[in-house]
Design a protein around this motif. Sequence first.
Motif, PDB file in Angstrom:
ATOM      1  N   ASN A 198       0.828  -1.201   0.000  1.00 29.15           N
ATOM      2  CA  ASN A 198       0.000   0.000   0.000  1.00 29.15           C
ATOM      3  C   ASN A 198       0.861   1.250   0.000  1.00 29.15           C
ATOM      4  O   ASN A 198       1.861   1.343   0.721  1.00 29.15           O
ATOM      5  N   LYS A 199       0.465   2.220  -0.795  1.00 30.75           N
ATOM      6  CA  LYS A 199       1.090   3.537  -0.725  1.00 30.75           C
ATOM      7  C   LYS A 199       0.382   4.371   0.327  1.00 30.75           C
ATOM      8  O   LYS A 199      -0.751   4.085   0.715  1.00 30.75           O
ATOM      9  N   ASP A 200       1.063   5.429   0.782  1.00 29.99           N
ATOM     10  CA  ASP A 200       0.513   6.263   1.857  1.00 29.99           C
ATOM     11  C   ASP A 200       0.483   7.724   1.410  1.00 29.99           C
ATOM     12  O   ASP A 200       1.500   8.422   1.424  1.00 29.99           O
ATOM     13  N   ALA A 201      -0.717   8.175   1.016  1.00 32.54           N
ATOM     14  CA  ALA A 201      -0.880   9.567   0.590  1.00 32.54           C
ATOM     15  C   ALA A 201      -0.605  10.532   1.733  1.00 32.54           C
ATOM     16  O   ALA A 201      -0.156  11.663   1.495  1.00 32.54           O
ATOM     17  N   SER A 202      -0.854  10.114   2.969  1.00 29.47           N
ATOM     18  CA  SER A 202      -0.606  11.020   4.095  1.00 29.47           C
ATOM     19  C   SER A 202       0.883  11.302   4.241  1.00 29.47           C
ATOM     20  O   SER A 202       1.296  12.445   4.451  1.00 29.47           O
ATOM     21  N   LYS A 215      -7.594  10.113  -1.198  1.00 31.02           N
ATOM     22  CA  LYS A 215      -7.784   8.683  -0.956  1.00 31.02           C
ATOM     23  C   LYS A 215      -6.423   8.032  -0.663  1.00 31.02           C
ATOM     24  O   LYS A 215      -5.390   8.669  -0.768  1.00 31.02           O
ATOM     25  N   HIS A 216      -6.452   6.776  -0.252  1.00 31.65           N
ATOM     26  CA  HIS A 216      -5.279   5.900  -0.221  1.00 31.65           C
ATOM     27  C   HIS A 216      -4.198   6.313   0.770  1.00 31.65           C
ATOM     28  O   HIS A 216      -3.021   6.467   0.419  1.00 31.65           O
ATOM     29  N   SER A 217      -4.588   6.483   2.013  1.00 31.19           N
ATOM     30  CA  SER A 217      -3.616   6.677   3.090  1.00 31.19           C
ATOM     31  C   SER A 217      -3.566   5.431   3.966  1.00 31.19           C
ATOM     32  O   SER A 217      -4.446   4.569   3.900  1.00 31.19           O
ATOM     33  N   VAL A 218      -2.538   5.362   4.800  1.00 32.19           N
ATOM     34  CA  VAL A 218      -2.357   4.221   5.708  1.00 32.19           C
ATOM     35  C   VAL A 218      -2.097   4.759   7.105  1.00 32.19           C
ATOM     36  O   VAL A 218      -1.173   5.531   7.325  1.00 32.19           O
ATOM     37  N   GLY A 219      -2.945   4.334   8.061  1.00 32.69           N
ATOM     38  CA  GLY A 219      -2.778   4.753   9.445  1.00 32.69           C
ATOM     39  C   GLY A 219      -1.782   3.888  10.186  1.00 32.69           C
ATOM     40  O   GLY A 219      -0.631   4.271  10.393  1.00 32.69           O
ATOM     41  N   ALA A 220      -2.215   2.698  10.591  1.00 27.10           N
ATOM     42  CA  ALA A 220      -1.352   1.790  11.349  1.00 27.10           C
ATOM     43  C   ALA A 220      -1.453   0.400  10.726  1.00 27.10           C
ATOM     44  O   ALA A 220      -2.297  -0.409  11.110  1.00 27.10           O
ATOM     45  N   PHE A 221      -0.583   0.134   9.779  1.00 25.45           N
ATOM     46  CA  PHE A 221      -0.660  -1.108   9.015  1.00 25.45           C
ATOM     47  C   PHE A 221      -0.505  -2.354   9.883  1.00 25.45           C
ATOM     48  O   PHE A 221      -1.272  -3.306   9.734  1.00 25.45           O
ATOM     49  N   PRO A 222       0.482  -2.403  10.809  1.00 27.12           N
ATOM     50  CA  PRO A 222       0.637  -3.633  11.599  1.00 27.12           C
ATOM     51  C   PRO A 222      -0.590  -3.981  12.430  1.00 27.12           C
ATOM     52  O   PRO A 222      -0.824  -5.150  12.729  1.00 27.12           O
ATOM     53  N   ALA A 223      -1.382  -2.986  12.798  1.00 21.36           N
ATOM     54  CA  ALA A 223      -2.609  -3.226  13.567  1.00 21.36           C
ATOM     55  C   ALA A 223      -3.823  -3.387  12.659  1.00 21.36           C
ATOM     56  O   ALA A 223      -4.947  -3.508  13.148  1.00 21.36           O
ATOM     57  N   ASN A 224      -3.586  -3.385  11.343  1.00 19.81           N
ATOM     58  CA  ASN A 224      -4.680  -3.446  10.363  1.00 19.81           C
ATOM     59  C   ASN A 224      -5.718  -2.361  10.644  1.00 19.81           C
ATOM     60  O   ASN A 224      -6.923  -2.572  10.562  1.00 19.81           O
ATOM     61  N   SER A 225      -5.244  -1.187  10.968  1.00 21.84           N
ATOM     62  CA  SER A 225      -6.107  -0.053  11.303  1.00 21.84           C
ATOM     63  C   SER A 225      -5.917   1.056  10.276  1.00 21.84           C
ATOM     64  O   SER A 225      -4.791   1.499  10.041  1.00 21.84           O
ATOM     65  N   GLU A 226      -6.997   1.468   9.658  1.00 21.16           N
ATOM     66  CA  GLU A 226      -6.994   2.582   8.707  1.00 21.16           C
ATOM     67  C   GLU A 226      -6.019   2.337   7.556  1.00 21.16           C
ATOM     68  O   GLU A 226      -5.120   3.123   7.285  1.00 21.16           O
ATOM     69  N   VAL A 227      -6.211   1.229   6.872  1.00 15.90           N
ATOM     70  CA  VAL A 227      -5.364   0.866   5.744  1.00 15.90           C
ATOM     71  C   VAL A 227      -6.106   1.138   4.438  1.00 15.90           C
ATOM     72  O   VAL A 227      -7.226   0.677   4.244  1.00 15.90           O
ATOM     73  N   ASP A 228      -5.481   1.902   3.564  1.00 19.89           N
ATOM     74  CA  ASP A 228      -6.042   2.289   2.263  1.00 19.89           C
ATOM     75  C   ASP A 228      -7.377   3.014   2.423  1.00 19.89           C
ATOM     76  O   ASP A 228      -8.391   2.634   1.849  1.00 19.89           O
ATOM     77  N   VAL A 229      -7.330   4.074   3.213  1.00 10.96           N
ATOM     78  CA  VAL A 229      -8.532   4.871   3.503  1.00 10.96           C
ATOM     79  C   VAL A 229      -8.167   6.358   3.437  1.00 10.96           C
ATOM     80  O   VAL A 229      -6.996   6.718   3.467  1.00 10.96           O
ATOM     81  N   PRO A 230      -9.164   7.237   3.376  1.00  9.08           N
ATOM     82  CA  PRO A 230      -8.874   8.660   3.553  1.00  9.08           C
ATOM     83  C   PRO A 230      -8.552   8.958   5.010  1.00  9.08           C
ATOM     84  O   PRO A 230      -9.109   8.327   5.917  1.00  9.08           O
ATOM     85  N   LEU A 231      -7.651   9.894   5.248  1.00  9.07           N
ATOM     86  CA  LEU A 231      -7.295  10.305   6.601  1.00  9.07           C
ATOM     87  C   LEU A 231      -7.225  11.829   6.639  1.00  9.07           C
ATOM     88  O   LEU A 231      -6.665  12.457   5.738  1.00  9.07           O
ATOM     89  N   ILE A 232      -7.763  12.406   7.697  1.00  7.09           N
ATOM     90  CA  ILE A 232      -7.921  13.857   7.736  1.00  7.09           C
ATOM     91  C   ILE A 232      -6.588  14.587   7.719  1.00  7.09           C
ATOM     92  O   ILE A 232      -6.486  15.702   7.186  1.00  7.09           O
ATOM     93  N   TYR A 233      -5.537  13.995   8.276  1.00  2.00           N
ATOM     94  CA  TYR A 233      -4.265  14.706   8.275  1.00  2.00           C
ATOM     95  C   TYR A 233      -3.607  14.693   6.908  1.00  2.00           C
ATOM     96  O   TYR A 233      -2.819  15.596   6.590  1.00  2.00           O
ATOM     97  N   ALA A 234      -3.919  13.713   6.069  1.00  2.00           N
ATOM     98  CA  ALA A 234      -3.446  13.761   4.686  1.00  2.00           C
ATOM     99  C   ALA A 234      -4.007  15.000   3.994  1.00  2.00           C
ATOM    100  O   ALA A 234      -3.283  15.720   3.286  1.00  2.00           O
ATOM    101  N   ASP A 235      -5.302  15.265   4.198  1.00  2.60           N
ATOM    102  CA  ASP A 235      -5.927  16.446   3.605  1.00  2.60           C
ATOM    103  C   ASP A 235      -5.273  17.727   4.108  1.00  2.60           C
ATOM    104  O   ASP A 235      -5.025  18.665   3.344  1.00  2.60           O
ATOM    105  N   TYR A 236      -5.005  17.790   5.406  1.00  2.04           N
ATOM    106  CA  TYR A 236      -4.434  19.005   5.996  1.00  2.04           C
ATOM    107  C   TYR A 236      -3.090  19.358   5.364  1.00  2.04           C
ATOM    108  O   TYR A 236      -2.865  20.502   4.935  1.00  2.04           O
TER     109      TYR A 236
END
Length: 391
Positions: free
Chosen positions: A295-299, A352-373
């Motif tokens: 996965n790529k991380d837009a954030s 689109k397409h950000s990664v929060g915490a991949f090892p915890a399978n949390s917020e993977v390939d999703v929009p994230l508000i800090y990426a927008d900021y």
Amino acid sequence: MCKNPEKEQHFTIKDLDVNIDFAVKQSILMGDLLADSTNIFPRTADENGNLLTIGGYWWTTGFFPGSLWLLYAETKDENLKTLADKLSSELAPLQFSTDNHDIGWIINSSFGNSYRINENRHDADVILQTAKSLITRYSSTVGSIRSWDKSDRSEKNGWDFIVNIDNMMNLELLTTAYRISSDAVFLQIAIEHADKTLKNHFRSDNSSYHVVDYDTLTGEARKKQTVQGYADDSSWARGQAWGLYGFTMMYRETGKQRYLDQAKLIAEFIVNHPRLPNDKIPYWDFDAPDIPNANKDASAAAIICSALIELSQYVDNRLSAKYMSVAKQQLKSLSSPAYQAKLGENACFILKHSVGAFPANSEVDVPLIYADYYYVEAMIRLKNIYLRNLK
């Protein structure tokens, strides 16, 4: 002779204006969604594309009001100001919180941006109180601000005093508090924390560890590990972004050469990395084992982009051109249909397409508000540079 930004290879003022206008429209639609939500701060979207929100405390709650303030300063759209004021006011009670380090960037991105735009005394007071709360987490023995308190995770890992690379992002609140108050304590703690991070978080190739644990009796580093990266010795992309942004900011705030030197070293690690894709959007970890299918991380890209744009203004012409070229390619990629949402879609997040915490399978390939900021911040920073060059 001044350069003409319209003749740049990519991402002109016209491109910026189009994408800033889209960010405004999408943010206003996001505000409409929040009007029907119990919790009023956007965080991400679920697997069905529905908006997920949070209450007053989570480390990301300052980013949406922060984006609104940035966009308001650019457009003077009163709808943005009204919503930014409302959301920022909801965060005001956090100024007294001493149980987390995230209050630094929660308040800096919301009240800090408001203060820089409006120079309001109330904003200044909130910033000062937050700084006082934040430095209660500082240890003179360690020379750092504690990131995470004792928890089951710290017990499991045997941690004593944990400091993450993210914590560099809280230091701007302290430098702002110093400028408001002239109280040198705020600045000194920011400098000591940055120096300790510089000493212990970085490897010989100038990549960084995610977390360092310190002995509270000696102040010495005990363990160097990761929570959100692939492995303890891997290079978690957003962690590299935090370091780049943090040391660039600390150079701006202090003028200390060692911070500029460190920012350049981090930048070189990132922009020269053989596993940085052609579109300059990094994989979530530079050492993820499934590259090029990771996965790529837009954030991470947005944070790196904003930092590179600023850093380009502090370095020689060769490096400036190099960093600007990467940043513009990142903006071009992030603004393409591959990463930018359509109006009204993506739960009204911009990217689109950000990664929060991949090892915890949390917020993977999703929009994230800090990426927008940081995407919005990067565009406005670049536009301001273009406009200066036109004068």
